[in-house]
Design a protein around this motif. Structure first.
Motif, mmCIF file in Angstrom:
data_model
loop_
_atom_site.group_PDB
_atom_site.id
_atom_site.type_symbol
_atom_site.label_atom_id
_atom_site.label_comp_id
_atom_site.label_asym_id
_atom_site.label_seq_id
_atom_site.Cartn_x
_atom_site.Cartn_y
_atom_site.Cartn_z
ATOM 1 N N ALA A 180 24.383 -6.904 23.785
ATOM 2 C CA ALA A 180 23.823 -6.843 25.139
ATOM 3 C C ALA A 180 22.598 -7.725 25.287
ATOM 4 C CB ALA A 180 23.478 -5.388 25.484
ATOM 5 N N VAL A 181 21.686 -7.637 24.326
ATOM 6 C CA VAL A 181 20.461 -8.426 24.401
ATOM 7 C C VAL A 181 20.766 -9.904 24.227
ATOM 8 C CG1 VAL A 181 18.233 -8.853 23.307
ATOM 9 C CG2 VAL A 181 19.007 -6.503 23.667
ATOM 10 N N GLU A 182 21.672 -10.234 23.312
ATOM 11 C CA GLU A 182 22.013 -11.641 23.078
ATOM 12 C C GLU A 182 22.615 -12.285 24.319
ATOM 13 O OE1 GLU A 182 22.302 -15.122 20.617
ATOM 14 O OE2 GLU A 182 21.167 -13.243 20.506
ATOM 15 N N VAL A 183 23.546 -11.598 24.964
ATOM 16 C CA VAL A 183 24.168 -12.141 26.174
ATOM 17 C C VAL A 183 23.131 -12.343 27.268
ATOM 18 C CG1 VAL A 183 25.770 -11.595 28.060
ATOM 19 C CG2 VAL A 183 26.487 -11.271 25.677
ATOM 20 N N THR A 184 22.237 -11.386 27.438
ATOM 21 C CA THR A 184 21.201 -11.499 28.462
ATOM 22 C C THR A 184 20.290 -12.692 28.200
ATOM 23 O OG1 THR A 184 21.236 -9.106 28.791
ATOM 24 C CG2 THR A 184 19.310 -10.283 29.611
ATOM 25 N N LEU A 242 26.960 -19.037 18.954
ATOM 26 C CA LEU A 242 27.120 -17.603 19.184
ATOM 27 C C LEU A 242 27.411 -16.889 17.868
ATOM 28 C CD1 LEU A 242 29.184 -17.272 22.493
ATOM 29 C CD2 LEU A 242 27.115 -15.990 21.926
ATOM 30 N N GLY A 243 26.625 -15.873 17.581
ATOM 31 C CA GLY A 243 26.817 -15.122 16.359
ATOM 32 C C GLY A 243 26.220 -15.763 15.130
ATOM 33 N N GLU A 244 25.667 -16.952 15.279
ATOM 34 C CA GLU A 244 25.059 -17.648 14.142
ATOM 35 C C GLU A 244 23.570 -17.888 14.388
ATOM 36 O OE1 GLU A 244 27.315 -21.191 13.720
ATOM 37 O OE2 GLU A 244 29.189 -20.161 13.193
ATOM 38 N N ALA A 259 19.641 -15.609 19.580
ATOM 39 C CA ALA A 259 18.487 -15.685 20.473
ATOM 40 C C ALA A 259 17.620 -14.440 20.370
ATOM 41 C CB ALA A 259 18.955 -15.888 21.912
ATOM 42 N N LEU A 260 18.236 -13.291 20.128
ATOM 43 C CA LEU A 260 17.475 -12.035 20.123
ATOM 44 C C LEU A 260 16.415 -12.009 19.031
ATOM 45 C CD1 LEU A 260 18.437 -10.017 17.596
ATOM 46 C CD2 LEU A 260 20.435 -9.731 19.048
ATOM 47 N N ARG A 261 16.556 -12.857 18.035
ATOM 48 C CA ARG A 261 15.540 -12.920 16.986
ATOM 49 C C ARG A 261 14.248 -13.556 17.498
ATOM 50 N NH1 ARG A 261 17.568 -15.549 11.601
ATOM 51 N NH2 ARG A 261 15.441 -14.889 11.049
ATOM 52 N N TYR A 262 14.311 -14.155 18.669
ATOM 53 C CA TYR A 262 13.158 -14.878 19.209
ATOM 54 C C TYR A 262 12.627 -14.249 20.481
ATOM 55 C CZ TYR A 262 14.800 -18.054 15.680
ATOM 56 O OH TYR A 262 15.199 -18.577 14.473
ATOM 57 N N THR A 263 12.903 -12.959 20.646
ATOM 58 C CA THR A 263 12.283 -12.230 21.745
ATOM 59 C C THR A 263 10.814 -11.965 21.393
ATOM 60 O OG1 THR A 263 13.045 -10.147 20.790
ATOM 61 C CG2 THR A 263 14.413 -11.142 22.518
ATOM 62 N N TYR A 264 10.038 -11.657 22.398
ATOM 63 C CA TYR A 264 8.626 -11.364 22.156
ATOM 64 C C TYR A 264 8.325 -9.892 22.432
ATOM 65 C CZ TYR A 264 7.992 -11.830 27.270
ATOM 66 O OH TYR A 264 8.076 -11.691 28.638
ATOM 67 N N VAL A 265 7.248 -9.430 21.834
ATOM 68 C CA VAL A 265 6.738 -8.089 22.063
ATOM 69 C C VAL A 265 5.485 -8.204 22.912
ATOM 70 C CG1 VAL A 265 5.734 -6.037 20.978
ATOM 71 C CG2 VAL A 265 7.672 -7.215 19.890
ATOM 72 N N LYS A 266 5.384 -7.403 23.937
ATOM 73 C CA LYS A 266 4.219 -7.451 24.816
ATOM 74 C C LYS A 266 3.059 -6.645 24.247
ATOM 75 C CE LYS A 266 5.330 -8.520 29.566
ATOM 76 N NZ LYS A 266 5.222 -8.020 30.955
ATOM 77 N N VAL A 267 1.890 -7.266 24.275
ATOM 78 C CA VAL A 267 0.668 -6.593 23.844
ATOM 79 C C VAL A 267 -0.100 -6.046 25.042
ATOM 80 C CG1 VAL A 267 -1.513 -6.902 22.615
ATOM 81 C CG2 VAL A 267 0.537 -8.103 21.824
ATOM 82 N N HIS A 268 -0.028 -6.725 26.173
ATOM 83 C CA HIS A 268 -0.743 -6.322 27.385
ATOM 84 C C HIS A 268 0.275 -5.875 28.450
ATOM 85 C CE1 HIS A 268 -3.915 -8.464 25.356
ATOM 86 N NE2 HIS A 268 -3.269 -9.607 25.469
ATOM 87 N N PRO A 269 -0.016 -4.819 29.223
ATOM 88 C CA PRO A 269 0.930 -4.279 30.205
ATOM 89 C C PRO A 269 0.893 -5.020 31.545
ATOM 90 C CG PRO A 269 -1.019 -2.928 30.175
ATOM 91 C CD PRO A 269 -1.223 -3.979 29.120
ATOM 92 N N CYS A 270 1.247 -6.291 31.499
ATOM 93 C CA CYS A 270 1.251 -7.091 32.717
ATOM 94 C C CYS A 270 2.229 -8.244 32.527
ATOM 95 C CB CYS A 270 -0.152 -7.615 33.046
ATOM 96 S SG CYS A 270 -0.912 -8.584 31.731
ATOM 97 N N CYS A 271 2.404 -9.018 33.572
ATOM 98 C CA CYS A 271 3.348 -10.132 33.542
ATOM 99 C C CYS A 271 3.064 -11.050 32.357
ATOM 100 C CB CYS A 271 3.254 -10.907 34.851
ATOM 101 S SG CYS A 271 4.327 -12.367 34.916
#
Length: 455
Positions: free
Chosen positions: A133-137, A257-259, A262-274
């Protein structure tokens, strides 16, 4: 390289194959991280008025006992996806993916978890579905960004509904033709306008919830024989021609795809804003730890055009403050942090915050436009009375793959958001259960009670 022909069929083929795939250990670990961070955002977001309103509606219009609603008992799977997806995006503290300018987990993981609870899917299937799901998005969003954003669409809702449909298809074990139809049906649910920006409209919070609900329903419709167009992505009137005016890059969707995940390069938010505000916040906080900011006369923020569009200085509502660069700069300078307390009503009404925000100049920079979306650069110059000006540039904010939070820091973020809602003991138990990922239904049952009230 791909020319885009047959894009829907190729994507559906990969999604179908994910039902039996073995996840690489690194990808499986990242999927657990995604779930933990999404639940952190959902738990904290469940206490917001918009999440409470959606739970109230779900209680009345989506009754059932198929899945847990965070902070609110049980509901139908569609209702749980709607409520939990909304809560996950309610504070804008959920994860994101810079190349696609999208929040991939909030519109997808609640759908997968609701479907998993309602079907009793085993943990390994759930983990594969989350990754799918995350990869497709991520891939859908990056393939057409910034064209979709420039056309006025919110990529989280736009791409997220198809990602949710893909993930739920894995949970349901749909055959190849039905996966195509699930994507086809989801394409007709895609939407979400950016007109909320600067208006105080809370509808943005619903974008993730509606995408989660509609993606789940799209997969179920397909399972019941409701077919969607087999060319929903690339067809003459399909997703990319309609939302990106044909300005999309097929290779960004299909290659590797599958190799190359992209999901490995998502970010984590530290601040609760855009997220577009984070580079400037980080630059200012770095400077503030090293220098005296007692006599700031003006601040200049140079950044890329998409971020510079967030220059409004009206922030009476929570969402307006979260979307305002001048506001974020002001509270970061004054308080030395930009956490949830800095976006409360008292700060938004503060004359000191308003006065400093009025002295913030936001400028779009061609140099930074050329670097976006591969980077989210910002350069901040702070002018001080009787003292030299200070300047700091940030190429990427904290939480990006190049500046990541490790597992311990991610768990600390979870505890920071979840402890006030669940209590320290329960929050620690939920975090441990997600890292183990043996029984997701048991995890979800810890997040709500049967009376529709937070425990």
């Amino acid at each position: 390289m791909h020319d885009g022909s047959g894009a829907t069929a190729r994507l559906a083929e990969w999604v179908h194959g994910m039902q039996r795939a073995t996840l690489d250990a690194t990808v499986a670990h990242q999927a657990r991280r995604l779930v933990l961070d999404c639940l952190a955002a959902t738990i904290a977001g469940s206490a917001t008025p918009v999440a409470a309103a959606v739970r109230d509606l779900v209680t009345r219009m989506y009754p059932g006992d198929h899945a847990h609603v965070v902070g609110g008992g049980r509901a139908s799977a569609a209702g749980a996806a709607l409520a939990n997806g909304t809560a996950a995006h309610a504070l804008d503290i959920d994860d994101g993916y810079t190349p696609g300018s999208v929040h991939p987990s909030a519109p997808t993981i609640p759908a997968v978890l609701a479907a998993a609870e309602s079907t009793g899917a085993p943990a390994d299937t759930v983990l594969r579905a989350v990754a799918t799901a995350v990869e497709v998005t991520c891939r859908l969003a990056r393939a057409a960004h910034p064209a979709t954003r420039e056309a006025g669409f919110h990529n989280t809702a736009l791409a997220g509904v198809l990602g949710a449909a893909a993930g739920v298809s894995v949970v349901l074990g749909l055959d190849r033709a039905d996966v195509v139809s699930a994507l086809g049906v989801a394409g007709s649910h895609a939407g979400g306008l950016f007109e909320f920006l600067g208006s105080g409209a809370e509808v943005k919070r619903l974008h993730a919830g509606k995408a989660a609900r509609d993606g789940l329903l799209s997969a179920h419709f397909a399972q019941l024989g409701v077919n969607g167009p087999a060319t929903v992505l690339e067809g003459t009137n399909g997703y990319f021609p309609a939302f990106a005016r044909g300005a999309w890059r097929p290779a960004e969707l299909l290659d590797g795809l599958g190799e190359r995940w992209a999901l490995r390069y998502t970010y984590v938010k530290v601040h609760p804003c855009c997220r577009h505000l984070h580079g400037a916040i980080d630059a200012l906080l770095d400077l503030r730890t090293e220098h005296d900011f007692a006599a700031v006369t003006a601040v200049r923020v140079e950044t890329y055009s998409v971020a510079a569009a967030h220059a409004h200085t009206t922030f009476g509502s929570f969402i307006d403050a979260q979307m305002s660069l001048p506001y974020a700069v002001a509270v970061a300078l004054l308080d030395g942090q930009a956490g949830l307390p800095q976006f409360d009503e008292a700060h938004r009404a503060s004359p000191a915050v308003a006065a400093l925000a009025a002295r913030v100049e936001v400028v779009a920079c061609a140099e930074f436009d050329a670097r976006y979306p591969a980077e989210r650069p910002a350069r901040v110059t702070v002018h001080r009375a009787g003292q030299p000006s200070l300047c700091r540039e940030v190429a990427q904010p904290r939480g990006e793959p190049s500046r990541p939070l490790d597992d311990e820091e991610l768990t600390a973020k979870f505890r920071l958001l979840a402890d006030p809602v669940l209590g320290a003991g329960r929050a620690a138990g939920v975090a441990a259960a997600v890292w183990a990922f043996d029984d997701i239904a048991a995890v979800m049952s810890e997040l709500s009670d049967e009376e529709g009230k937070p425990r």
